[in-house]
Scaffold this motif. Structure first.
Motif: not given
Ligand code: HEC
Length: 127
Positions: A35-41, A70-72, A101-103
């Motif tokens: 599931p992480c791989a849908s956002c992270h390489q 990134y978010s602040n 921002k990580m949902r």
């Protein structure tokens, strides 16, 4: 009214059984990472995408890769990623970095979490 009941019961039993057998075997970190791989390489030539790339994460300052906005909250969190900070963040991202921002709902199974962190560590030398 009652006719649906046996099916629902069978489904619940099947779910419970698959949950049990999974708990008995070794947990595969690559599977937990899916599931992480849908956002992270991660891995050779990983780049920022929906999320930052996750190579060489241990000892890395949070919010510091060059090719991700990134978010602040993340940039100013002051976190240097190590096992305890990653475990806490992945359990509950918003609690550790309020406003991130990580949902992501978080990983609550300790064995999944340990396998995932071990998996992330195998990419410590990837560039
Ligand atoms: C829906 C997309 C999404 C998913 C799914 C997701 N992340 Fe993220 N992740 C992000 C975003 C976006 C950020 C940047 C957050 C910010 O700037 O506040 C981030 C940040 C991170 C960071 C901090 C990285 C840094 O450079 O400081 C780590 C570590 C991380 N995620 C790990 C994971 C892991 C492990 C999983 C799977 C359990 C996961 N993420 C699931 C989107 C996601």
């Amino acid at each position: 009214m009652r006719r649906g009941f046996p099916c629902a019961a069978a489904l619940l039993l099947a779910l419970a059984a698959s949950g049990c057998s999974r708990r008995d075997g070794p947990v595969d970190g690559a599977t937990v990472f899916k599931p992480c791989a849908s956002c992270h390489q991660i891995g050779p030539n990983a780049r920022g995408g929906f999320g930052p790339q996750l190579n060489a994460l241990f000892g890395r300052r949070a919010g510091s890769t060059a090719d991700f906005a990134y978010s602040n909250a993340m940039k100013t969190s002051g976190i240097v990623w190590d096992e305890p900070t990653l475990a806490a963040f992945l359990r509950d991202p918003d609690k550790v970095v309020p406003g991130t921002k990580m949902r992501f709902w978080g990983i609550h199974d300790e064995r999944d979490l340990a396998a995932l962190i071990a998996y992330l560590r195998t990419y410590q030398d990837a560039r």
